[in-house]
Design a protein around this motif. Sequence first.
Motif, mmCIF file in Angstrom:
data_model
loop_
_atom_site.group_PDB
_atom_site.id
_atom_site.type_symbol
_atom_site.label_atom_id
_atom_site.label_comp_id
_atom_site.label_asym_id
_atom_site.label_seq_id
_atom_site.Cartn_x
_atom_site.Cartn_y
_atom_site.Cartn_z
ATOM 1 N N THR A 105 -21.384 -141.407 -50.118
ATOM 2 C CA THR A 105 -19.874 -140.797 -50.107
ATOM 3 C C THR A 105 -20.008 -139.664 -50.963
ATOM 4 N N GLU A 106 -19.182 -138.583 -50.728
ATOM 5 C CA GLU A 106 -18.756 -137.394 -51.485
ATOM 6 C C GLU A 106 -20.426 -136.756 -51.793
ATOM 7 N N SER A 146 -21.792 -137.176 -44.885
ATOM 8 C CA SER A 146 -20.769 -136.331 -45.625
ATOM 9 C C SER A 146 -21.272 -135.192 -46.139
ATOM 10 N N LEU A 147 -20.501 -133.937 -45.952
ATOM 11 C CA LEU A 147 -20.863 -132.899 -46.626
ATOM 12 C C LEU A 147 -19.650 -132.056 -46.890
ATOM 13 N N THR A 148 -19.500 -131.449 -47.726
ATOM 14 C CA THR A 148 -18.345 -130.614 -48.033
ATOM 15 C C THR A 148 -18.676 -129.364 -47.350
ATOM 16 N N PRO A 205 -16.107 -135.122 -48.723
ATOM 17 C CA PRO A 205 -16.381 -134.251 -47.496
ATOM 18 C C PRO A 205 -14.890 -133.771 -47.088
ATOM 19 N N SER A 206 -14.757 -132.447 -46.560
ATOM 20 C CA SER A 206 -13.641 -131.880 -45.945
ATOM 21 C C SER A 206 -13.341 -133.037 -44.883
ATOM 22 N N GLY A 264 -10.467 -134.306 -53.455
ATOM 23 C CA GLY A 264 -9.317 -133.546 -52.771
ATOM 24 C C GLY A 264 -8.217 -134.494 -52.284
ATOM 25 N N CYS A 265 -8.219 -135.804 -52.494
ATOM 26 C CA CYS A 265 -7.347 -136.502 -52.067
ATOM 27 C C CYS A 265 -7.079 -137.805 -52.594
#
Lengths: 373, 373
Positions: A198-199, A229-231, B261-262, B294-295
């Motif tokens: 995650t994250e 999971s990637l930003t 992740p977005s 972000g959330c």
Amino acid sequence: MKETRRISVGGVDIGGGAPVVVQSMTFTSTHDVDATIAQIGKLVEAGCEIVRVAVPKNEDAAALSKIVYLSPVPIVADIHFNASLALKAIDAGVAAVRINPGNIGGPDKVAQVVKAAKAKNIAMRIGANSGSLPEHLRDLEDGADALVRAAMEEVVLLEKLDFYDFKISVKSTSVPEMIRAYRTISDKVDYPLHLGVTESGTPFVGALKSSVGLGALLADGIGDTIRVSLTAEPEKEVEVAFEILKALGLRERGPVMISCPSCGRDNVGVQSLAETVEDRLRSYEEAFEVAVMGCAVNGPGEAGNADFGIAGGRDTGFIYAHGRVLRKVESATLIDELFNEIDTWIEAGMKRPKRLKMAKSATELMAEAAQRA
Amino acid sequence: MKETRRISVGGVDIGGGAPVVVQSMTFTSTHDVDATIAQIGKLVEAGCEIVRVAVPKNEDAAALSKIVYLSPVPIVADIHFNASLALKAIDAGVAAVRINPGNIGGPDKVAQVVKAAKAKNIAMRIGANSGSLPEHLRDLEDGADALVRAAMEEVVLLEKLDFYDFKISVKSTSVPEMIRAYRTISDKVDYPLHLGVTESGTPFVGALKSSVGLGALLADGIGDTIRVSLTAEPEKEVEVAFEILKALGLRERGPVMISCPSCGRDNVGVQSLAETVEDRLRSYEEAFEVAVMGCAVNGPGEAGNADFGIAGGRDTGFIYAHGRVLRKVESATLIDELFNEIDTWIEAGMKRPKRLKMAKSATELMAEAAQRA
């Protein structure tokens, strides 16, 4: 590979020996159907096989039937805190719902969602996440243990309701923690596992973290579907996911290029040669292997093991095909001649001859050349 | 972690419980001392702890004593085919030689090199590579088996000469093959292992392949020193190597950022927030963890587990420090306030309070906010 129970997410098999499935998640507002469908399109083009969409509000749930209708791949609805959104999503025809039975509003709500899922014969994803562990497990010393316990509580809940069509995730931002959690739960149950870190972070660092964590598990046959999971743009997640699976020989997608590190032995500028070859390979969908080598030490051997290869020299280089030296060519035309060979081979049906022993003469020739140099 | 014998490469311990050592290789012409030293400088700045240089010619061997004198880290000479170059390198004062006893010119030549290494009390790296297997092992069906056999033949040769100060590599371009080879040889011997995926490719794909292969082994405690091979500037190899080790908690180097992740739940544009934070973190050498979220779903939990964190919202966000909500701030000043907190903490000596249970109110608050939204 660990033999898991097989479930179907909208016709895509997960577990039970099926190929490891690549999935991702949109980051559009789900209720913006046009934007969401456009992003799903990009994901599918990148190879994504299942797409998850977040459903935090009623307006998102209301958009699902249209999205399900327009999407070329199965849609999974991601729902937290609110059972009625899950029921609406199931009603809208999603292929699966991702819920956390621990935060959906109590056993009665879980029973309602399970009943609806059973009626539509759809699957669920359940599981825990280091960031949203249930209150009573947050203080455990061992984070992996907390993840496994949280997931197992959910498993027990669903099994009591006689529901078994689900996959499990035990994701963490900590790679060692998620590796231990997945190994432990893989020992305990035979439900298919959805892997993820995650994250995991920005494209570069996040991709490396996911490769380490997912790679370590997949190398041992643990994991039936993965999400990186990637930003970043989600299609990047799909690209990284396939590279991880390709590295382990678990999936094929497009050509694989190997190239040697630049080093003091490098005599043709492997880096620019490799970049040119990689660029030209992007237009190929076929799965084959090309080696780009620059020297006499490992060059001929590695190039000989790939479907095609080039080993460079100052003025002349070698082209390899299927384990044999094809010919010596001038360096200036090396790449063009390589791609001519590849194209001819693809047109003829990509036949792979039984591997021949590599011509000893090439290795010796180049070793001798290195000696003389 | 597998307990291996410890060797010293110019004062850098490898094996026997020492931290996993990061190394790389120059790609300058070694005889160009200025260029080579400049590249070594860049590598060392990136964190490289041992540097290997190729020594294909006499002029390269002749440059070694100067390079050894000028380099801030131990130098390993990489030599193939030619025992006299190895003898010259040892004479020049290198910290170790990487040779392939199978191609150095027969048992007598190996004995000469070992004798010289013993006299100078320096180490060796031996081992096999899928691209340069000895003739009699090239036809084996199982590539991993061939690698292990080739390496074991070299081990036997050195042990007969009563020499034990060496590390072993069994590198392959195939990740599953190198994983199996290293696992097998780790079962057989207790010499320290030098991990690598050969010819792993251009920066993006190569870094992922190395992360998968090295990560799978390191996660099981196999591997005492690593080199990431990329067709790229060598300092990139070092950067990737440290990210792999950091992901597994095996080494620390600079801050670690996690970011989510977005997704459709994203309401502050995590991607740009994460990029800004990552940019500003580059100037820090201290090892600490920052979460950018972000959330309301995983945000508060993950941010709470890091040393510092921010969880964004449309107009206001939260700052976390050491597992507690610090305060609610306006989104516009979120990043500045985060870095003020970090700087103050570093100046005060980076003390980590005993982890407190995360304030329930924050999680609940944001969950409620999500419900209302």
